[in-house]
Design an enzyme around this catalytic site. Sequence first.
Site, PDB file in Angstrom:
ATOM      1  N   PHE A  21     -10.445  -1.248  -4.579  1.00 46.82           N
ATOM      2  CA  PHE A  21      -9.711  -2.510  -4.726  1.00 46.82           C
ATOM      3  C   PHE A  21      -8.451  -2.286  -5.546  1.00 46.82           C
ATOM      4  O   PHE A  21      -8.498  -1.736  -6.643  1.00 46.82           O
ATOM      5  CB  PHE A  21     -10.595  -3.552  -5.427  1.00 46.82           C
ATOM      6  CG  PHE A  21      -9.935  -4.899  -5.597  1.00 46.82           C
ATOM      7  CD1 PHE A  21      -9.608  -5.680  -4.501  1.00 46.82           C
ATOM      8  CD2 PHE A  21      -9.652  -5.393  -6.866  1.00 46.82           C
ATOM      9  CE1 PHE A  21      -9.011  -6.928  -4.649  1.00 46.82           C
ATOM     10  CE2 PHE A  21      -9.055  -6.638  -7.033  1.00 46.82           C
ATOM     11  CZ  PHE A  21      -8.732  -7.411  -5.922  1.00 46.82           C
ATOM     12  N   GLY A  31      -2.838  -4.119  -8.566  1.00 51.86           N
ATOM     13  CA  GLY A  31      -1.520  -3.850  -9.146  1.00 51.86           C
ATOM     14  C   GLY A  31      -0.711  -3.078  -8.123  1.00 51.86           C
ATOM     15  O   GLY A  31      -0.621  -3.469  -6.960  1.00 51.86           O
ATOM     16  N   GLU A  65      -4.793   6.819 -12.162  1.00 54.53           N
ATOM     17  CA  GLU A  65      -5.381   5.757 -12.984  1.00 54.53           C
ATOM     18  C   GLU A  65      -5.979   6.303 -14.283  1.00 54.53           C
ATOM     19  O   GLU A  65      -6.851   5.672 -14.880  1.00 54.53           O
ATOM     20  CB  GLU A  65      -6.469   5.024 -12.171  1.00 54.53           C
ATOM     21  CG  GLU A  65      -6.006   4.505 -10.822  1.00 54.53           C
ATOM     22  CD  GLU A  65      -4.943   3.416 -10.909  1.00 54.53           C
ATOM     23  OE1 GLU A  65      -4.920   2.675 -11.904  1.00 54.53           O
ATOM     24  OE2 GLU A  65      -4.127   3.321  -9.976  1.00 54.53           O
TER      25      GLU A  65
END
Length: 191
Positions: free
Chosen positions: A10, A13, A90
């Site tokens: 998902f 951003g 990330e």
Amino acid sequence: MAAMSPMWVFGYGSLIWNPGFAHDARVVGFVRDYRRVFYQGSTDHRGTPQFPGRTVTLEHQPGATCWGVAYRISSEEDKQIALEYLEVREKQYDEKICVDLYTDSSPKIPAVENVMVYLATTNKESNPNYLGPAPLEEMARQIYLAEGPSGPNREYVFKLEDALNKLGVVDPHVQDLANAVREYSDTELSK
């Protein structure tokens, strides 16, 4: 041999407009009980260690919804490549959780279960870049001034606003911040 199940990721951003990995399906939807907030410091993409930018993370809030895009990755090779890529991209997000994705056509029953999502926690030990809430004007100033290897922080805000608009989603936090950054920009230019 049974086929391996696909992996779902998902994005709420920059993954919305720039996933950066191969996928074989893209589903617009929302997760429940989380809201998108510009509380995570970015020292490697949209800012520097000396002057962090602000990027979005998810904050748990019962009753809230956060719209974004889920990507399905089916082949084992693509899953491996995507995971390695995401672990680097990330890396400032210290938690990976699984959530259910809902769509307008299935607001009560998840369209996809166990969608992986990266988020940044408030834990300063595992997440030294967590910035937390601040007054809108202060966040706008920080975003306007911050710049990192991936470009100006304000570009991230405007791209997120644009990507959400294209999905037909209005996120008041993103909208207010984008407007405040534009206002800050106008104020700075008129000095």
